[in-house]
Design an enzyme around this catalytic site. Structure first.
Site, PDB file in Angstrom:
ATOM      1  N   GLY A  19       0.790  -1.246   0.000  1.00 29.56           N
ATOM      2  CA  GLY A  19       0.000   0.000   0.000  1.00 29.56           C
ATOM      3  C   GLY A  19       0.808   1.275   0.000  1.00 29.56           C
ATOM      4  CB  SER A  20       4.350   2.212  -0.575  1.00 27.85           C
ATOM      5  OG  SER A  20       4.646   1.800  -1.885  1.00 27.85           O
ATOM      6  CG  ASN A  21       2.328   3.301  -5.707  1.00 31.95           C
ATOM      7  OD1 ASN A  21       2.780   4.351  -6.153  1.00 31.95           O
ATOM      8  ND2 ASN A  21       2.922   2.119  -5.894  1.00 31.95           N
ATOM      9  CG  MET A  95      -0.460  -7.858  -7.119  1.00 35.10           C
ATOM     10  SD  MET A  95       0.333  -6.722  -8.313  1.00 35.10           S
ATOM     11  CE  MET A  95       1.606  -7.787  -8.972  1.00 35.10           C
ATOM     12  CG  LEU A  98      -9.945  -5.179 -12.594  1.00 32.40           C
ATOM     13  CD1 LEU A  98      -9.884  -3.653 -12.605  1.00 32.40           C
ATOM     14  CD2 LEU A  98     -10.815  -5.671 -11.440  1.00 32.40           C
ATOM     15  CG  ASN A 112      -2.267  -0.714 -13.191  1.00 33.88           C
ATOM     16  OD1 ASN A 112      -2.220  -0.888 -11.966  1.00 33.88           O
ATOM     17  ND2 ASN A 112      -1.527  -1.429 -14.028  1.00 33.88           N
ATOM     18  CG  HIS A 114       3.319  -2.135 -15.183  1.00 35.59           C
ATOM     19  ND1 HIS A 114       2.912  -3.362 -14.697  1.00 35.59           N
ATOM     20  CD2 HIS A 114       4.400  -2.373 -15.957  1.00 35.59           C
ATOM     21  CE1 HIS A 114       3.719  -4.304 -15.176  1.00 35.59           C
ATOM     22  NE2 HIS A 114       4.630  -3.730 -15.940  1.00 35.59           N
ATOM     23  CG  ASP A 150       0.247  -4.203 -16.966  1.00 35.61           C
ATOM     24  OD1 ASP A 150      -0.572  -3.713 -16.169  1.00 35.61           O
ATOM     25  OD2 ASP A 150       1.006  -5.146 -16.671  1.00 35.61           O
TER      26      ASP A 150
HETATM   27  C1  GAR Z   1       4.229  -1.251  -7.196  1.00 35.76           C
HETATM   28  O1  GAR Z   1       5.572  -1.339  -7.593  1.00 35.76           O
HETATM   29  C2  GAR Z   1       3.320  -1.302  -8.397  1.00 35.76           C
HETATM   30  O2  GAR Z   1       3.818  -0.619  -9.512  1.00 35.76           O
HETATM   31  C3  GAR Z   1       3.282  -2.782  -8.663  1.00 35.76           C
HETATM   32  O3  GAR Z   1       3.168  -3.359  -7.384  1.00 35.76           O
HETATM   33  C4  GAR Z   1       3.805  -2.517  -6.428  1.00 35.76           C
HETATM   34  C5  GAR Z   1       2.824  -2.199  -5.333  1.00 35.76           C
HETATM   35  O4  GAR Z   1       3.461  -1.561  -4.270  1.00 35.76           O
HETATM   36  N1  GAR Z   1       2.178  -3.131  -9.502  1.00 35.76           N
HETATM   37  C6  GAR Z   1       2.241  -4.093 -10.416  1.00 35.76           C
HETATM   38  O5  GAR Z   1       3.230  -4.751 -10.622  1.00 35.76           O
HETATM   39  C7  GAR Z   1       0.968  -4.283 -11.196  1.00 35.76           C
HETATM   40  N2  GAR Z   1       1.210  -5.068 -12.369  1.00 35.76           N
HETATM   41  P1  GAR Z   1       2.610  -0.873  -3.122  1.00 35.76           P
HETATM   42  O6  GAR Z   1       1.616  -1.925  -2.610  1.00 35.76           O
HETATM   43  O7  GAR Z   1       3.612  -0.502  -2.071  1.00 35.76           O
HETATM   44  O8  GAR Z   1       1.910   0.319  -3.720  1.00 35.76           O
END
Ligand code: GAR
Length: 196
Positions: A19-21, A95, A98, A112, A114, A150
């Site tokens: 969940g950092s994003n 992950m 949809l 999204n 990526h 993607d």
């Molecule tokens: C992030 O690096 C995001 O870009 C990636 O998962 C991580 C989630 O980090 N997403 C994918 O690879 C989707 N195909 P987070 O949970 O700390 O936000």
């Protein structure tokens, strides 16, 4: 294209993990921000850090299981999204794919992030793919979600160098750092109506 709105946008974040994003979006769009704020977080994993982050911020957090029953997940998610009057859905480390029907229902309203410079290295383990390909530059992309993997139209991208001794962890951390700047920037652009 529903944006810009004449009121603050109501955003939902779908996340499967850390969940950092989500945290970056919560920080960039605090409650009361005239452009919008995150009002709902949905996760397909009960233990996702994203749910704990949402709760710590007083944001509604819903765990909706998504095993083989993707249809059940999407029905429950759509109900929660519609009840909350969501304008924009941000996938942030979500992950699961949809379905085309779900994407169509929220067409032009799902973003999204990526961890690669799409269209290269879509799908899982994008950082590992970049290292295996021996590229000297990778990065991250915010894009609209379509029915492919993607593959939707790109909103913003940012380059990140790949350093000779990089491991998946060091490269992922460097890209993630950039993701935390890029995602809020892209969402801001979208909400301001700056993206066709
Ligand atoms: C992030 O690096 C995001 O870009 C990636 O998962 C991580 C989630 O980090 N997403 C994918 O690879 C989707 N195909 P987070 O949970 O700390 O936000």
């Amino acid at each position: 294209m529903p944006f810009p709105l004449s009121r603050p946008a109501r955003m939902a974040v779908l996340a499967s993990g850390r969940g950092s994003n989500l945290q970056a979006l919560l920080t960039a769009f605090p409650p009361g921000d005239p452009l919008g704020s995150v009002v709902l977080v949905i996760s397909n994993r009960a233990t996702a850090g994203a749910l704990a982050i949402a709760e710590a911020h007083g944001v509604a957090a819903r765990y909706i299981p998504c095993g083989r029953d993707r249809q059940g997940f999407e029905q429950a998610a759509a109900q929660a999204l519609d009840q909350a009057g969501i304008d924009l859905i941000c996938l942030a480390g979500f992950m699961r794919l949809l379905s085309p029907a779900f994407v169509e229902r929220y067409a032009g309203r799902i973003l999204n992030i990526h961890p690669s410079l799409l269209p290269v290295f879509p799908g899982l383990n994008a950082q590992q793919q970049a290292l295996a390909a021996g590229v000297s530059v990778s990065g991250c992309t915010v894009h609209w979600v379509d029915a492919g993997v993607d593959s939707g139209p790109i909103v913003l991208q940012r380059q990140v160098p790949v350093i000779p001794d990089d491991t998946v962890e060091t490269l992922s951390d460097r890209i993630l750092n950039e993701e935390h700047r890029l995602y809020p920037e892209a969402v801001r652009l979208v909400l301001q109506g700056g993206i066709p």
